[in-house]
Design an enzyme around this catalytic site. Structure first.
Site, mmCIF file in Angstrom:
data_model
loop_
_atom_site.group_PDB
_atom_site.id
_atom_site.type_symbol
_atom_site.label_atom_id
_atom_site.label_comp_id
_atom_site.label_asym_id
_atom_site.label_seq_id
_atom_site.Cartn_x
_atom_site.Cartn_y
_atom_site.Cartn_z
ATOM 1 C CG HIS A 79 1.089 -21.853 3.053
ATOM 2 N ND1 HIS A 79 2.330 -22.244 3.491
ATOM 3 C CD2 HIS A 79 1.256 -20.603 2.551
ATOM 4 C CE1 HIS A 79 3.212 -21.290 3.247
ATOM 5 N NE2 HIS A 79 2.591 -20.267 2.691
ATOM 6 C CG ASP A 81 3.011 -26.155 2.539
ATOM 7 O OD1 ASP A 81 2.223 -25.209 2.774
ATOM 8 O OD2 ASP A 81 3.428 -26.417 1.403
ATOM 9 C CG ASP A 111 6.034 -18.292 3.316
ATOM 10 O OD1 ASP A 111 4.802 -18.385 3.229
ATOM 11 O OD2 ASP A 111 6.806 -18.604 2.394
ATOM 12 C CD GLU A 143 1.844 -21.084 -0.870
ATOM 13 O OE1 GLU A 143 1.772 -20.073 -1.597
ATOM 14 O OE2 GLU A 143 2.918 -21.440 -0.319
ATOM 15 C CD GLU A 144 6.037 -22.284 0.536
ATOM 16 O OE1 GLU A 144 6.357 -21.946 -0.611
ATOM 17 O OE2 GLU A 144 5.958 -21.473 1.479
ATOM 18 C CD GLU A 168 1.467 -16.892 1.628
ATOM 19 O OE1 GLU A 168 2.541 -16.726 2.240
ATOM 20 O OE2 GLU A 168 1.176 -17.937 1.042
ATOM 21 C CG HIS A 354 10.446 -19.165 0.173
ATOM 22 N ND1 HIS A 354 10.055 -19.512 -1.095
ATOM 23 C CD2 HIS A 354 9.333 -19.280 0.936
ATOM 24 C CE1 HIS A 354 8.752 -19.806 -1.098
ATOM 25 N NE2 HIS A 354 8.307 -19.658 0.131
HETATM 26 ZN ZN LIG Z 1 3.583 -18.598 1.915
#
Ligand SMILES: [Zn+2]
Length: 381
Positions: A79, A81, A111, A143-144, A168, A354
């Protein structure tokens, strides 16, 4: 072979530099357009064909880069984003890749914008003339938040790769199952009145109390019925996250809202959850029609479990010496699985995803390059 694209680290820097934050908050949410175009330029410099698609009603884009012809092949997906960042706890610019103590720091290093730097580096070093099957690289949007990029991709594509790998940050462990996530807001609308006379009002907290009892019994049912031995928390969890109701001590409470989430194990579908909730609350809803409103809080992500051909899984396990595992976070795998066997495998640890000062431990760099080179050759040479 002369290199047609910048070095691994230069590419990595250029990917981290472009902010692509996805957020439910429209003031924070950003387009991923510039990153999609940057990736497209890199892949087209390596002679890939590029398809860019706008996710309907958004300013977000997916990119599919492909090389080679025929059936099957391999799709590597990431992803494009990232989540938002907390300005006060980052000790550096999140959009500047910094190398320190054998770690690469920046928002999205694990990520997972960094995954594309790995893929580009590997592809620029292998002989693409030897490809007998197509190699696809997919960059998804959102995705987030709502995973609309992955959901739109499976609706709008006709490719059928032999295998899809989502890069991931799994610490290079092969992930074959994860739980899903679904969340609800349940409101009881009562009728306020002076608290001295209960008969003239409808107390929403009284009704909510009955609802909570029913949900607790559903929680026990989940635990008994949907046990999955491969998970450390081996059953679907239900969490009452917040409850709000009432505004004055001498008033009958008119509105009470409960927010709760469920993380289903493979085997328990989102649809089934909704049927079970409705069944559990049937009597209460019948008694209080139009006073109980159940809404989805966010988009639901189904649980995922690899259930395709064992041969594909064995090929990757054996050739790369990997063992498979389950995890507790969600990915786009349940969506991709609808079009091809899907696995999750990538550099860096989810522990750093994150988080402020997100970093990639450089120990992952060489093993990642080795593993993905092998996988590309296995599926496409
Ligand atoms: Zn991710």
């Amino acid at each position: 072979m002369t290199r047609k694209i910048p070095s691994f680290i230069e590419i990595y820097k250029s990917l981290i530099k472009i902010p692509t934050i996805s957020s439910e908050n429209k003031l924070i949410d950003q387009t991923n357009k510039n990153l999609i175009y940057l990736l497209s330029n890199y892949f087209s410099d390596l002679k890939f064909l590029i398809k860019i698609k706008n996710i309907p009603y958004t300013n977000k884009f997916n990119m599919l880069a492909s090389i080679g012809y025929g059936e099957g092949g391999l799709l590597l997906s990431g992803h494009t984003d990232t989540v938002n960042f907390d300005d006060t706890s980052w000790t550096q610019d999140p959009f500047q890749l910094i190398e320190k103590n054998n770690k690469l720091y920046g928002l999205g290093v694990v990520d997972m914008k960094g995954f594309f730097a790995f893929i580009l580096d590997i592809i620029s070093s292998i002989d693409l003339k030897k490809l007998k099957k197509p190699l696809y690289i997919l960059g998804t949007a959102n995705e987030e938040t709502d995973m609309s990029g992955a959901r739109y991709f499976i609706q709008s594509t006709n490719i059928k790769p032999d295998c899809i790998i989502i890069g991931e940050p799994t610490s290079l462990e092969l992930i074959t199952a994860h739980k899903g996530h679904t969340s609800y807001s349940l409101e009881v609308i009562g009728k306020t009145a002076h608290s001295s006379n209960p008969a003239i009002g409808i107390n929403s907290i009284d009704i909510m109390h009955k609802i909570i009892n029913k949900l607790i019994s559903l929680k026990k049912y989940f635990k008994k019925k949907y046990f999955h031995k491969d998970f450390s928390i081996s059953y679907p969890t239900m969490n009452f996250a917040s409850i709000q109701g009432g505004d004055a001590i001498n008033k009958i409470c008119s509105s009470c809202i409960l927010n709760f989430e469920i993380r289903p194990t493979p085997g328990l579908t989102v649809k089934k959850i909704e049927i079970l909730i409705q069944n559990k609350l049937k009597k209460i809803i019948k008694k209080w029609p139009d006073r109980i409103i159940l809404k989805n809080l966010f988009f639901s992500v189904p649980s995922y479990e690899y259930s395709s051909e064992k041969k594909i899984l064995n090929t990757i396990e054996k050739s790369c010496k990997l063992i498979n595992k389950t995890v507790d976070y969600c990915t786009e795998a349940p969506f991709f699985q609808k079009i091809a066997p899907t696995l999750i495998l990538g550099p860096g640890s989810i522990q750093q995803a994150h988080c402020s000062n997100e970093y990639l431990d450089c120990h992952f760099i060489q093993p990642t390059k080795n593993i993905f080179e092998k996988i590309i050759k296995k599926f496409c040479y």
